[in-house]
Design an enzyme around this catalytic site. Structure first.
Site, PDB file in Angstrom:
ATOM      1  N   LYS A 287       0.835  -1.193   0.000  1.00 56.13           N
ATOM      2  CA  LYS A 287       0.000   0.000   0.000  1.00 56.13           C
ATOM      3  C   LYS A 287       0.875   1.250   0.000  1.00 56.13           C
ATOM      4  O   LYS A 287       2.015   1.202   0.461  1.00 56.13           O
ATOM      5  CB  LYS A 287      -0.863   0.025   1.281  1.00 56.13           C
ATOM      6  CG  LYS A 287      -2.009  -0.971   1.306  1.00 56.13           C
ATOM      7  CD  LYS A 287      -2.810  -0.850   2.583  1.00 56.13           C
ATOM      8  CE  LYS A 287      -3.930  -1.872   2.656  1.00 56.13           C
ATOM      9  NZ  LYS A 287      -4.995  -1.674   1.672  1.00 56.13           N
ATOM     10  N   ARG A 361     -10.281 -11.551   2.246  1.00 57.43           N
ATOM     11  CA  ARG A 361     -11.145 -12.612   1.726  1.00 57.43           C
ATOM     12  C   ARG A 361     -10.464 -13.969   1.842  1.00 57.43           C
ATOM     13  O   ARG A 361     -11.136 -14.987   1.934  1.00 57.43           O
ATOM     14  CB  ARG A 361     -11.548 -12.292   0.271  1.00 57.43           C
ATOM     15  CG  ARG A 361     -10.390 -12.206  -0.677  1.00 57.43           C
ATOM     16  CD  ARG A 361     -10.752 -11.494  -1.975  1.00 57.43           C
ATOM     17  NE  ARG A 361     -10.827 -10.042  -1.810  1.00 57.43           N
ATOM     18  CZ  ARG A 361     -11.238  -9.198  -2.760  1.00 57.43           C
ATOM     19  NH1 ARG A 361     -11.616  -9.659  -3.942  1.00 57.43           N
ATOM     20  NH2 ARG A 361     -11.281  -7.908  -2.528  1.00 57.43           N
TER      21      ARG A 361
HETATM   22  N1  BES Z   1      -8.040  -3.810   4.355  1.00 57.74           N
HETATM   23  C1  BES Z   1      -8.258  -3.478   3.003  1.00 57.74           C
HETATM   24  C2  BES Z   1      -9.594  -2.785   2.745  1.00 57.74           C
HETATM   25  C3  BES Z   1      -9.734  -1.409   3.297  1.00 57.74           C
HETATM   26  C4  BES Z   1      -9.564  -0.315   2.468  1.00 57.74           C
HETATM   27  C5  BES Z   1     -10.125  -1.194   4.591  1.00 57.74           C
HETATM   28  C6  BES Z   1      -9.747   0.952   2.967  1.00 57.74           C
HETATM   29  C7  BES Z   1     -10.297   0.078   5.093  1.00 57.74           C
HETATM   30  C8  BES Z   1     -10.120   1.154   4.261  1.00 57.74           C
HETATM   31  C9  BES Z   1      -8.235  -4.741   2.140  1.00 57.74           C
HETATM   32  O1  BES Z   1      -7.451  -5.770   2.594  1.00 57.74           O
HETATM   33  C10 BES Z   1      -7.731  -4.318   0.805  1.00 57.74           C
HETATM   34  O2  BES Z   1      -6.633  -3.863   0.739  1.00 57.74           O
HETATM   35  N2  BES Z   1      -8.542  -4.459  -0.234  1.00 57.74           N
HETATM   36  C11 BES Z   1      -8.184  -4.078  -1.542  1.00 57.74           C
HETATM   37  C12 BES Z   1      -8.701  -5.123  -2.484  1.00 57.74           C
HETATM   38  C13 BES Z   1      -8.227  -4.931  -3.902  1.00 57.74           C
HETATM   39  C14 BES Z   1      -6.758  -5.241  -3.987  1.00 57.74           C
HETATM   40  C15 BES Z   1      -9.031  -5.836  -4.795  1.00 57.74           C
HETATM   41  C16 BES Z   1      -8.826  -2.726  -1.850  1.00 57.74           C
HETATM   42  O3  BES Z   1      -9.984  -2.518  -1.478  1.00 57.74           O
HETATM   43  O4  BES Z   1      -8.154  -1.890  -2.419  1.00 57.74           O
HETATM   44 ZN    ZN Z   2      -5.422  -5.607   2.012  1.00 52.04          ZN
END
Ligand code: BES
Ligand code: ZN
Ligand code: ZN
Length: 508
Positions: A287, A361
């Site tokens: 990230k 997931r």
């Molecule tokens: N923990 C994050 C989701 C999240 C995003 C929580 C913003 C709180 C605030 C999750 O694990 C994630 O990173 N999801 C990705 C999925 C994508 C790679 C398909 C996302 O939502 O960007």
């Molecule tokens: Zn994530």
């Protein structure tokens, strides 16, 4: 906060602050508001006549009473139009009373519950009492355990540690019903406050091992059966998805199971599953740095499940309820899972990990599969900070709700409305499944930019078999800058109270 009920008039009781809600409009004052106005020589009437206090939700007026067996201060709080009144309005009123007490550096507050005529649309008495109890206890919570001793010349406001509720005359509940409503409100709020405390603890404190320790304490306190799996037991269970997420971390993962057996033997349980990702760096699909500290909140679903289990234990719910929290970090090392790796889930399905940041997931897949096979649930509900896409779709006001059983989805929507932790349905049509097709494995872990919240739900659905299941995506709602007076900036403990409301709807 220590919450008690007053058995006499709040106007002839000494208290540092008496808060009295007042409806919007020109109707003559009634109940405690009318009595208080009289004691103050018509001060509230004058404020209303001047148009300074109209009873709108943001209105407040503070007056002082001298000495004797009487409140030192009386705070009138606008509560909006009686016809628009909901439990959430009352929760907020209670929160405002606590915030004002805090601002005045008081440690106690008395709240007079308004007399709600049986006017159409006004919430019922039990729901109102629950709501004010929740509002007071939620508002009084704070997270201070990581601060050093305050400087003597600049101490933070003291916590409001004592709350008193005064019921209006002619309150239409029997004593036992009053006690039940209070007990429920207290349990709901204390459960949510536990979740908030866990949310606030950073990744170096609230590790998977730490969450497991908290779960064991709950098991001790409320006589739950408990089971904690470490990496070796996970491997025996075939939890390749959970282990693939934990692979890059030096913190060991934990798989937490708490069982409350309050129902008949053999009765199919309600199972709650919460994402307990204690820090999400994204893994190799890392990230951006800005705001990454917020990813300590990626265990919010797991925290809410532990909070809901605490409330279930406090209430001695007459039903079988199981809490499951798969817990791991998602970090980077030479051992971390790489984009393109194919892993085998507990369910036997293989997954091509396109993006290591779609890890929630994966850990939930193994948890849902485990719960389905070990407990044969009557229904299974998971909650998770799963997708950034849900923030785009629903913003910070609604939890994303989806599931395989329309009745269950409607129950959760109603529980969300009742608790003020509102959720809104999204479809899980089979046509979305092809977005997860992989050239090498049974499925990919991401479905592209379109409908990101739904394709995450579609992914989870693959691991739920025939069990009625629903999923709550709380990424946009679990934490942030305060959204209600009973919140503070940080974790909101959501959806602890939604889950509890749902459990009650199923068990009473
Ligand atoms: N923990 C994050 C989701 C999240 C995003 C929580 C913003 C709180 C605030 C999750 O694990 C994630 O990173 N999801 C990705 C999925 C994508 C790679 C398909 C996302 O939502 O960007
Ligand atoms: Zn994530
Ligand atoms: Zn995550």
């Amino acid at each position: 906060m220590d919450l008690t009920l007053l058995d006499r008039s709040p106007l002839s009781t000494s208290t540092p602050l008496l808060a009295i809600p007042v409806p919007e409009g020109d109707a003559p004052l009634s109940g405690w508001a009318a009595e208080a106005d009289e004691r103050l020589g018509g001060a509230l009437s004058a404020a209303r006549a001047a148009g300074d206090f109209r009873g709108k939700e943001e209105d407040g007026a503070l007056f002082y009473l001298g000495g004797g067996e009487a409140p030192e201060r009386i705070l009138f709080l606008g509560m909006g139009k009686v016809g628009d009144l909901t439990p959430e309005t009352l929760r907020k009123v209670a929160g405002r009373a606590v915030r004002r007490a805090e601002g005045l550096r008081l440690t106690g507050v008395t709240l007079a519950l308004p007399h709600l005529e049986a006017e159409s649309g006004s919430p019922d008495a039990a729901a109102s009492l629950e709501a004010v109890a929740e509002g007071l206890i939620l508002a009084a919570w704070d997270f201070r355990e990581l601060r050093s001793e305050p400087k003597a010349d600049d101490p933070p406001p003291p916590l409001v540690t004592s709350g008193v509720l005064a019921l209006p005359e002619g309150f239409p509940l029997k004593a036992a019903e009053v006690q039940d409503a209070l007990r429920y409100g207290i349990a709901a709020a204390e459960g949510a406050n536990l979740a908030r405390t866990l949310q606030m603890r950073p990744g170096n404190v609230a590790t998977p091992t730490h969450l497991a320790g908290v779960a064991l304490q709950l098991a001790d306190q409320y006589h739950f059966e408990s089971r904690i799996l470490g990496p070796r037991e996970m491997a025996k269970e075939g939890m390749g998805a959970l282990l693939s997420v934990a692979a890059g971390s030096d913190e060991e993962p934990r798989f937490i199971v708490l069982e409350h057996r309050g129902g008949k033997e053999g009765e199919a349980p309600l199972v709650l599953v919460g994402k307990g990702l204690t820090f999400d760096t994204g893994g190799v699909s890392i990230k951006p740095a800005a705001g990454m500290e917020e990813m300590k909140f990626d265990m919010s679903g797991g925290a809410a499940v532990l909070g809901a289990m605490k409330a279930v234990g406090m209430l001695g719910v007459k039903g079988n309820v199981i809490g499951v929290v798969p817990s791991s970090e998602n970090t980077i090392s030479g051992k971390a899972t790489k984009p393109g790796d194919v892993i085998r889930t507990r369910e036997g399905k293989t997954v091509e990990v396109i993006n290591t940041d779609a890890e929630g997931r994966l850990i939930l897949a193994d948890a849902l599969s485990y719960a389905k096979d070990h407990f044969e649930p009557a229904a299974m509900v998971d909650c998770a900070t799963l997708t950034g896409a849900v923030v785009v779709g629903l913003g910070n006001q609604a939890i994303g709700l989806m599931g395989t059983d329309d009745a269950l989805v409607e129950e959760l929507r109603a529980a969300g409305e009742h608790s003020g932790e509102r959720c809104w349905p999204l479809p899980l049509w089979k046509e979305y499944r092809k977005q997860l097709d992989s050239p090498v494995a049974d499925m990919k872990n991401v479905g592209g930019r379109a409908a990101g919240t739904i394709t995450a739900g579609i992914f989870l659905k693959e691991f739920t078999g025939e069990v009625p299941w629903a999923h709550l995506d709380i990424a946009g709602t679990a934490y942030g800058d305060t959204r209600a007076p009973y919140h503070r900036n940080g974790g909101f403990g959501l959806p602890t109270r939604l889950l509890l409301a749902w459990i009650r709807s199923r068990t009473r």
